[in-house]
Design an enzyme around this catalytic site. Structure first.
Site, PDB file in Angstrom:
ATOM      1  N   VAL A  27       3.076  -6.185   2.384  1.00 14.40           N
ATOM      2  CA  VAL A  27       3.396  -5.171   3.399  1.00 14.40           C
ATOM      3  C   VAL A  27       2.290  -4.120   3.519  1.00 14.40           C
ATOM      4  O   VAL A  27       2.537  -2.975   3.933  1.00 14.40           O
ATOM      5  CB  VAL A  27       4.760  -4.510   3.115  1.00 14.40           C
ATOM      6  CG1 VAL A  27       5.897  -5.498   3.309  1.00 14.40           C
ATOM      7  CG2 VAL A  27       4.797  -3.903   1.715  1.00 14.40           C
ATOM      8  N   ASP A  58       0.863  -1.189   0.000  1.00 17.50           N
ATOM      9  CA  ASP A  58       0.000   0.000   0.000  1.00 17.50           C
ATOM     10  C   ASP A  58       0.899   1.238   0.000  1.00 17.50           C
ATOM     11  O   ASP A  58       0.842   2.080   0.877  1.00 17.50           O
ATOM     12  CB  ASP A  58      -0.934   0.002   1.214  1.00 17.50           C
ATOM     13  CG  ASP A  58      -0.197  -0.058   2.565  1.00 17.50           C
ATOM     14  OD1 ASP A  58      -0.774   0.414   3.567  1.00 17.50           O
ATOM     15  OD2 ASP A  58       0.938  -0.562   2.610  1.00 17.50           O
ATOM     16  N   ASP A 113       6.794   1.311   2.663  1.00 18.99           N
ATOM     17  CA  ASP A 113       6.651   0.391   1.528  1.00 18.99           C
ATOM     18  C   ASP A 113       7.668   0.745   0.441  1.00 18.99           C
ATOM     19  O   ASP A 113       8.285  -0.130  -0.176  1.00 18.99           O
ATOM     20  CB  ASP A 113       5.258   0.498   0.909  1.00 18.99           C
ATOM     21  CG  ASP A 113       4.139   0.353   1.898  1.00 18.99           C
ATOM     22  OD1 ASP A 113       3.945   1.288   2.702  1.00 18.99           O
ATOM     23  OD2 ASP A 113       3.466  -0.684   1.885  1.00 18.99           O
TER      24      ASP A 113
HETATM   25  O1  RIB Z   1       1.993  -0.831  10.859  1.00 16.27           O
HETATM   26  C1  RIB Z   1       2.900  -0.519   9.835  1.00 16.27           C
HETATM   27  C2  RIB Z   1       2.350  -0.912   8.513  1.00 16.27           C
HETATM   28  O2  RIB Z   1       1.197  -0.140   8.204  1.00 16.27           O
HETATM   29  C3  RIB Z   1       3.331  -0.643   7.366  1.00 16.27           C
HETATM   30  O3  RIB Z   1       3.131  -1.585   6.354  1.00 16.27           O
HETATM   31  C4  RIB Z   1       2.937   0.715   6.901  1.00 16.27           C
HETATM   32  O4  RIB Z   1       3.278   0.945   5.526  1.00 16.27           O
HETATM   33  C5  RIB Z   1       1.445   0.664   7.066  1.00 16.27           C
HETATM   34  O5  RIB Z   1       0.904   0.009   5.921  1.00 16.27           O
HETATM   35 CA    CA Z   2       2.747  -0.800   4.124  1.00 13.61          CA
END
Ligand code: RIB
Ligand code: CA
Length: 338
Positions: free
Chosen positions: A140, A13, A18
């Protein structure tokens, strides 16, 4: 796939951390990123797509980018549940504008690259089913795309080599006191993926903090590398540091992007994918019985680890600790390449 490279799909995302994870995987000699699937979460899926296109453009690679699910499996069905999460989430403004932990745009050109027409979930099912060798996946963001793919085609769980997940907290949360953002943003998706039978390596908040908590000195070392990717990542983390402090540090009042020298912030997604490039970055991995609370209460989206040792079989490996020096040096070595 070259003999030394492992095929990898990244589901993300793409927001700030990321972007660091995506660049690290794109630049790794032993990883062949064959596709990037975008998902809702930090930003809209459209914003994540544009950011992913700009990252593959930055490194000059022709990796296809796909658009996936724009919201969670249960989005809009339980207003009270969403309200419960929102009331626990920290929200602040600066000069009347909401401060979001992730910037809508990475500010990089896409070089004319455009998103693929195929939906991310269809791409995941088709590619994994057609694969002659297992494909690794790094997820992720919220696990909506992955859960949809596994629901459409449960057989693909066996076609995933390792599913590296950034998600959950062993003892703490971030989006809520006990809920980590990716799992809170789609608790049902996380619950389904954890029960899918896929080979899971989860990087939770605490494990990531051990390997990837960056200080201003770390940022300066990255910027000193001098490559385009290093200068971009250094500036990205600096801006992220300010937003983290502004949102979460009581009394912090420095103006935008003036970084407190004593600050630090965790680049979670980089820590979660580092073991895919160098397994020795993770130093304490435990196989556990792992579930996700979907009950919609205060603990909605919490990762629940059952340590009672009853009849349940462990279903996930959790990273409890990382080699910080190895993890940070790995990122610097990759950013030095381009
Ligand atoms: O809690 C951290 C996660 O949430 C990471 O992947 C950040 O990019 C958000 O998506
Ligand atoms: Ca993320």
């Amino acid at each position: 796939m070259s003999e030394l490279k492992r095929n990898m799909i990244i589901d993300c995302d793409t927001g700030t951390d990321d972007a660091v994870a995506v660049l690290g995987l794109l630049l790794a000699d032993n990883i062949d990123v064959i596709g990037i699937t975008s998902v809702h979460g930090n930003l809209s899926v459209e914003e994540a797509v544009q950011n992913n296109l700009s990252l593959v453009n930055l490194v000059g690679m022709d990796v296809p980018v796909y658009a996936g699910c724009p919201n969670s499996l249960t989005s809009g069905l339980f207003p009270g549940r969403l309200q419960n999460t929102l009331c626990q989430t920290i929200r602040k403004e600066y000069n009347g504008e909401p401060v979001r932990i992730h910037e809508p745009s990475l500010g990089l050109p896409t070089g004319g690259r455009t998103v693929e027409k195929e939906h991310a979930v269809s791409y995941l099912v088709r590619t994994l089913r057609e694969a002659e060798e297992p494909i690794d996946v790094c997820a992720v963001g919220p696990l909506t795309n992955i859960a949809c793919a596994l629901t459409m085609a449960p057989d693909i769980a066996g076609k995933i080599g390792t599913l590296y997940i950034m998600g959950g907290g062993i003892y703490i949360g971030n989006r809520t006191p006990v809920g980590e953002a990716n799992f809170v943003d789609d608790a049902e998706a996380a619950a389904k993926v954890l029960l899918s039978g896929a080979n899971l390596l989860i990087g939770p908040i605490e494990g990531n903090e051990a390997g990837s908590t960056y200080t201003l000195q770390d940022v300066e070392e990255i910027e000193a590398i001098g490559t385009e990717t290093a200068k971009f990542v250094g500036a990205l983390i600096r801006r992220f540091m300010w937003r983290c402090d502004y949102l979460w540090k009581p009394g912090f009042d420095l103006p935008p992007y003036t970084v407190d020298p004593g600050t630090s912030c965790c680049i979670h997604d980089w820590a979660a994918v580092a073991p895919a490039i160098d397994p020795l970055t993770a130093t304490d991995i435990r196989k556990e019985v792992c579930r996700v609370d979907c009950s919609g209460g205060m603990a909605d989206g919490q990762m629940v680890i059952d340590r009672r040792g009853y009849y349940l079989e462990p279903n996930a490996s959790i990273v409890y600790d990382m080699d910080e020096k190895r993890c940070k040096n790995l990122l610097k070595s990759l950013l030095a390449k381009k």
